[in-house]
Scaffold this motif. Sequence first.
Motif, PDB file in Angstrom:
ATOM      1  N   ILE A  82      -8.520   8.747   8.772  1.00 60.08           N
ATOM      2  CA  ILE A  82      -8.003   7.485   9.298  1.00 60.08           C
ATOM      3  C   ILE A  82      -7.208   6.828   8.181  1.00 60.08           C
ATOM      4  O   ILE A  82      -7.650   6.818   7.027  1.00 60.08           O
ATOM      5  CB  ILE A  82      -9.161   6.587   9.794  1.00 60.08           C
ATOM      6  CG1 ILE A  82      -8.635   5.445  10.663  1.00 60.08           C
ATOM      7  CG2 ILE A  82     -10.028   6.080   8.655  1.00 60.08           C
ATOM      8  CD1 ILE A  82      -9.743   4.701  11.418  1.00 60.08           C
ATOM      9  N   ALA A  83      -6.020   6.339   8.500  1.00 60.33           N
ATOM     10  CA  ALA A  83      -5.130   5.819   7.456  1.00 60.33           C
ATOM     11  C   ALA A  83      -4.205   4.765   8.039  1.00 60.33           C
ATOM     12  O   ALA A  83      -3.912   4.774   9.235  1.00 60.33           O
ATOM     13  CB  ALA A  83      -4.307   6.963   6.845  1.00 60.33           C
ATOM     14  N   ASN A  84      -3.732   3.859   7.180  1.00 56.05           N
ATOM     15  CA  ASN A  84      -2.815   2.801   7.640  1.00 56.05           C
ATOM     16  C   ASN A  84      -1.398   2.975   7.119  1.00 56.05           C
ATOM     17  O   ASN A  84      -0.542   2.113   7.317  1.00 56.05           O
ATOM     18  CB  ASN A  84      -3.351   1.425   7.256  1.00 56.05           C
ATOM     19  CG  ASN A  84      -3.470   1.231   5.751  1.00 56.05           C
ATOM     20  OD1 ASN A  84      -2.928   2.004   4.963  1.00 56.05           O
ATOM     21  ND2 ASN A  84      -4.199   0.210   5.341  1.00 56.05           N
ATOM     22  N   SER A  85      -1.151   4.111   6.440  1.00 56.64           N
ATOM     23  CA  SER A  85       0.183   4.360   5.897  1.00 56.64           C
ATOM     24  C   SER A  85       0.329   5.845   5.609  1.00 56.64           C
ATOM     25  O   SER A  85      -0.666   6.582   5.527  1.00 56.64           O
ATOM     26  CB  SER A  85       0.390   3.569   4.595  1.00 56.64           C
ATOM     27  OG  SER A  85      -0.484   4.052   3.582  1.00 56.64           O
ATOM     28  N   ALA A  86       1.572   6.265   5.433  1.00 58.80           N
ATOM     29  CA  ALA A  86       1.815   7.667   5.078  1.00 58.80           C
ATOM     30  C   ALA A  86       1.215   7.985   3.716  1.00 58.80           C
ATOM     31  O   ALA A  86       0.764   9.108   3.473  1.00 58.80           O
ATOM     32  CB  ALA A  86       3.315   7.944   5.090  1.00 58.80           C
ATOM     33  N   GLY A  87       1.186   6.976   2.838  1.00 62.59           N
ATOM     34  CA  GLY A  87       0.602   7.176   1.511  1.00 62.59           C
ATOM     35  C   GLY A  87      -0.883   7.466   1.588  1.00 62.59           C
ATOM     36  O   GLY A  87      -1.387   8.407   0.957  1.00 62.59           O
ATOM     37  N   GLU A  88      -1.614   6.655   2.371  1.00 60.26           N
ATOM     38  CA  GLU A  88      -3.041   6.913   2.552  1.00 60.26           C
ATOM     39  C   GLU A  88      -3.264   8.260   3.216  1.00 60.26           C
ATOM     40  O   GLU A  88      -4.153   9.014   2.836  1.00 60.26           O
ATOM     41  CB  GLU A  88      -3.666   5.807   3.423  1.00 60.26           C
ATOM     42  CG  GLU A  88      -4.060   4.561   2.680  1.00 60.26           C
ATOM     43  CD  GLU A  88      -5.014   3.682   3.480  1.00 60.26           C
ATOM     44  OE1 GLU A  88      -5.454   2.662   2.917  1.00 60.26           O
ATOM     45  OE2 GLU A  88      -5.333   4.006   4.642  1.00 60.26           O
TER      46      GLU A  88
END
Length: 335
Positions: A82-88
């Motif tokens: 689960i992530a909120n950005s491409a970086g995460e």
Amino acid sequence: MQVLFAPLQGYTTGIYRKVHAEIFGGVDAYYAPFLRIENGHPREKDLRDLDGAIDCKLDGGFDSIGGNCNSVARAKTVPQIIANSAGEFKVLADAILQKGFTEIDFNMGCPFPMQVSRHRGAGLLNDTRTVQEIMDEIARLSAAGTARFSVKMRLGQDSPDEAFALLPILNDAPLTQITLHPRLGRQQYKGALDIPSFEKFYNECRHPLIYNGDITSVGQIRKIESGYPKLAGIMIGRGMLARPSLAAEYKAATDANAVSENELLSKILKMHGKLYEHARSTYQGDSQILSHIRSFWDYLEPSLPKKVFKKIQKAGKLNEYDVAIQSLNMEQADG
């Protein structure tokens, strides 16, 4: 159809998945609870849960990832992030790839407010730009032959319009499948399923589609199967916790329950025994052991005598808990 076991935080742990595969089976893949970023790094507890995960190929061959596959437990574990950005997303995907997994599921459906408020799970469904950036990262990793990716999602956080705004992006992404739960994130697990929106998504989605949501019986599975013949499979979570035999009963190709109630309770007790043994050898002190084993019974209340269930829930010491389980064993033997 494929039967997939949905991830549920605090319930479908690594040991639970392994023991369920051994005793009940019928599941084609177990999806692990999501890996998240914590204090800038992949959460160590989530990573440890993947240690020793069963990751068997379903074509008859075997692929051992951190453990041994055997003829009894033929099922694979699919890690989820689960992530909120491409970086995460990249940080988490790299952590899973380093463990040797080659299939990853991306969570865009978690409705819990803590995740939604952090722009994760269902909180990401109204952000086409970020989803596009994550799908671009998926395309990059897929093109490199590093891994295959799937998505688990809801119809939106606040409106089904959100899912349909994302659908062109998802259709163009190199995904193996999409799992859709036909509710909004703000509904969490309550309220009516939006079947008309599911049917629209089903007709417009170009990837294999998996249905998820409120499945509790073989009859329901059969109804879904006949109503949506293009479905690639179903994903079951709470329904499988409540009736661990559900996948095996469906695979037995009968509309009647393939497992009697007494046989079901016998297998539940056998599964519990293995989980209890693991808890006692892993944790220390009555309180810590009970906190890790008592949740096993949460969804099984309908299968237990009320008095026994209350004893299990009220037990504050291991000897009290043991007495409650012994009474359940006696009930099963009398049955």
